[in-house]
Design an enzyme around this catalytic site. Structure first.
Site, short mmCIF file in Angstrom:
data_model
loop_
_atom_site.label_atom_id
_atom_site.label_comp_id
_atom_site.label_asym_id
_atom_site.label_seq_id
_atom_site.Cartn_x
_atom_site.Cartn_y
_atom_site.Cartn_z
N LYS A 268 27.81 33.15 20.10
CA LYS A 268 27.80 31.93 20.95
C LYS A 268 28.73 32.12 22.15
CE LYS A 268 29.31 27.05 20.94
NZ LYS A 268 29.73 25.90 20.13
N ASP A 273 33.08 24.09 26.78
CA ASP A 273 32.28 23.07 26.11
C ASP A 273 32.91 21.70 26.36
OD1 ASP A 273 30.68 21.51 24.56
OD2 ASP A 273 31.35 22.31 22.63
N LYS A 280 33.42 15.12 25.37
CA LYS A 280 34.48 15.12 24.36
C LYS A 280 35.66 14.29 24.85
CE LYS A 280 33.64 19.78 22.49
NZ LYS A 280 33.39 19.46 21.09
N ASP A 291 35.21 28.53 23.41
CA ASP A 291 33.91 28.32 22.78
C ASP A 291 32.95 29.50 23.00
OD1 ASP A 291 32.70 26.58 21.02
OD2 ASP A 291 31.61 25.50 22.57
N ASP A 350 26.70 17.55 22.62
CA ASP A 350 27.85 18.35 22.19
C ASP A 350 27.49 19.33 21.07
OD1 ASP A 350 30.44 19.24 22.21
OD2 ASP A 350 31.29 17.51 21.17
N GLU A 352 25.72 21.82 21.24
CA GLU A 352 25.03 22.73 22.18
C GLU A 352 24.97 24.16 21.67
OE1 GLU A 352 28.16 22.15 22.23
OE2 GLU A 352 28.92 24.19 22.47
N ARG A 354 24.24 25.42 18.77
CA ARG A 354 23.03 25.72 18.00
C ARG A 354 21.81 25.81 18.90
NH1 ARG A 354 24.10 20.63 14.26
NH2 ARG A 354 26.21 21.27 14.78
N1 BES Z 1 32.42 23.84 20.17
C1 BES Z 1 32.30 22.78 19.26
C2 BES Z 1 32.89 23.10 17.89
C3 BES Z 1 34.39 23.30 17.82
C4 BES Z 1 35.20 22.27 17.41
C5 BES Z 1 34.95 24.53 18.10
C6 BES Z 1 36.56 22.48 17.31
C7 BES Z 1 36.30 24.73 18.01
C8 BES Z 1 37.11 23.70 17.60
C9 BES Z 1 30.83 22.42 19.06
O1 BES Z 1 29.99 22.69 20.12
C10 BES Z 1 30.77 20.96 18.79
O2 BES Z 1 31.12 20.21 19.64
N2 BES Z 1 30.31 20.61 17.61
C11 BES Z 1 30.19 19.25 17.21
C12 BES Z 1 28.83 19.06 16.59
C13 BES Z 1 28.43 17.63 16.38
C14 BES Z 1 28.21 16.93 17.71
C15 BES Z 1 27.17 17.60 15.55
C16 BES Z 1 31.28 18.98 16.16
O3 BES Z 1 31.55 19.85 15.34
O4 BES Z 1 31.84 17.90 16.20
ZN ZN Z 2 30.60 24.24 21.39
ZN ZN Z 3 29.95 21.08 21.55
#
Ligand code: BES
Ligand code: ZN
Ligand code: ZN
Length: 500
Positions: A268, A273, A280, A291, A350, A352, A354
């Protein structure tokens, strides 16, 4: 080989000198609290002297320095505590070596001689002792100060590891391997630590390509036009809000001697992000330059595989985008047609990672038909909630592959823990309008539903997903890693590649 790599490789040396005859600037002696771990009589005598002092017992992190003593020709002898023998494992040795190097940097030393423990009391194989010390010393000697005008600490120019004469030849190959793998880890660390304004997708791509070409990897970059033409629409939806255009970097390592079997790694690469339209909040944005840690791990692994001349065929597929909100950004509720033809409802912009990964996974499987495909991604906050900040999640339908990843995790201390992928949780990803939705209808189990979403795009491939949202980045440095990117994944993959 790049000159930077050459310099790095010359930094660590195995040596065997007579302490009584050859002059050294600084001799470092690891001291165990309760048992002897050296069989050199000179070193044992020195330890005895140090332990006569009340303030030094050999407890973990104990330190005392002797200057100009008559027993050895060293300007200073630094005794450092390792703690109790039963607690000394490979990770304790890595941490020890990393901290020792940091202590030397703080007092402006340039060259040190570290006495490798080797007594019969040590239960770990000597090769593992040396490997751990080399790794800790090499990685601990890295400072990321590119963006500081005033550089306070300087890495040591030379770290000599003192071993018995007959060990030098025997372990020189090991030294080369460790130096190469650690240089790869540092490359990944630097990419991750680089701020997002210095690694927007085009720029990050150029940096990867430059390193890859130096190692004669086959490099292919798909630009926005090619991505559009080929139908990478899930990935393009994520990039739509950014001024910076999406890129897909494909690195191939095809050694002559290897057979047909090919391992694929997918990483990834979200250079920042923001969450997109589902922006966020403050507190969650600050770490999001990291990220792209999966991308960094994959690129650095391929570069390292080439430098090491591994006998395994590897392909790295690296989707790179920036996730930003703007008038051109994708919206919650949008539906996109992914590379493999399935439609995806974007429930949350968010989620993104996947979206870019499914296009990369289906493309990779279709084009390369890999024997095994592993993706690595900072995918979910849920994984950090489940396993904390130091352990990655592994999700796979293949027991053998998951086990192999966990074992390499133990070996390298890039720890991995398997999470389940129950079939009935797939229900949670149903969409009323499209074939699938990129978020779950439940608040819980996000690391699992994230992986299940990916699994819908992996056909019948032998696949595993590694969620490194926790261990990719550390806010406070310790042991053999400074604050910033950890390079998690490079040592893990380098250990794993020829075992699967
Ligand atoms: N990049 C984040 C995941 C992340 C969180 C990485 C904390 C490092 C530290 C990812 O893209 C994300 O935002 N995931 C969301 C998914 C949700 C919206 C289904 C999450 O985990 O909250
Ligand atoms: Zn992310
Ligand atoms: Zn995200």
């Amino acid at each position: 080989m790049t000159s930077q790599l050459k310099k790095m490789k010359n930094m660590l040396k195995l040596t065997s000198i007579d302490l009584k005859k050859v002059k050294t600037e600084t001799l470092i002696i690891p001291v165990c609290e309760d048992k002897t771990i050296h069989d050199s009589p000179t070193i044992s005598l020195l330890i005895k002297k140090a332990k006569q002092l009340k303030e030094f017992t050999g407890k973990k992190d104990d330190k005392v320095i002797f200057y100009d003593i008559k027993e050895v020709k060293a300007k200073r002898v630094m005794f450092l505590g390792l703690g109790k023998l039963e607690k000394i494992d490979a990770e304790a040795l890595r941490t020890f070596a990393g901290r020792a190097v940091k202590k030397c940097m703080k007092i402006n030393l340039t060259e040190v001689l570290l006495a490798g423990p080797c007594g019969k009391n040590i239960k770990i194989a000597i090769a593992s002792v040396l490997e751990a010390l080399m790794e800790g010393a090499f990685l601990g000697n890295h400072i990321f100060d590119k963006y500081k005008k005033e550089k306070k600490l300087k890495p040591l120019k030379r770290i000599n590891l003192l071993v018995k004469a007959d060990m030098i030849k025997k372990y020189n190959k090991l030294l080369t391997r460790i130096s190469t793998v650690c240089a790869g880890t540092i490359l990944a660390r630097e990419w991750v630590s680089t701020p997002s304004n210095y690694k927007r997708p085009e720029q990050f791509t150029r940096s990867i390509v430059a390193f890859a070409k130096k190692e004669n990897l086959t490099v292919r970059v798909l630009n926005e036009k090619a991505l559009k033409q080929k139908g990478f629409n899930a990935m393009l939806a994520v990039a739509a809000g950014s001024q910076s255009k999406a890129r897909m970097v494909i690195l191939e390592y095809n050694p002559k001697r290897a057979g047909k079997k090919r391992i694929a790694l997918v990483g990834k690469g979200v250079t920042f992000d923001s969450g997109g339209i589902n922006l966020k909040p403050t507190g969650s944005l600050e770490g999001m330059k990291a990220d792209m840690s999966g991308a960094a791990a994959v690129a650095a692994t391929l570069i390292t595989a080439a430098r090491q001349k591994l006998d395994v065929r590897v392909v790295g597929v690296i989707p790179i985008v920036e996730n930003m909100p703007s008038g051109s950004a994708c919206r919650p509720g949008d539906i996109v047609k992914s590379y493999d033809g399935k439609t995806v409802e974007i429930g949350n912009t968010d989620a993104e990672g996947r979206l870019i990964l499914i296009d990369a996974l289906s493309f990779c499987i279709k084009k390369y038909k890999p024997h095994t495909i592993i993706d690595i991604a900072t995918l979910t906050g849920s994984c950090v909630i489940a396993l904390g900040e130091k352990i990655a999640g592994v999700l796979s339908f293949d027991d053998e592959l998951a086990k192999a990843i966990e074992l390499s995790g133990e070996k390298t201390h890039e720890r991995c823990w398997r999470l389940p992928m129950p079939d009935d949780y797939k229900e949670l990803l149903k969409s009323d309008l499209a074939d699938i939705k990129n978020i779950s209808s439940s608040r819980w189990g996000g690391a699992i539903t994230g992986a299940l979403f990916l699994s819908e795009f992996t056909e019948n491939a032998r696949w595993a997903h590694i969620d490194i949202a926790g261990p990719a980045y550390i806010k406070k440095g310790d042991g053999y890693c400074g604050a910033g990117g950890t390079g998690f994944g490079v040592r893990l993959f380098c250990d794993l590649l020829d075992k699967i």
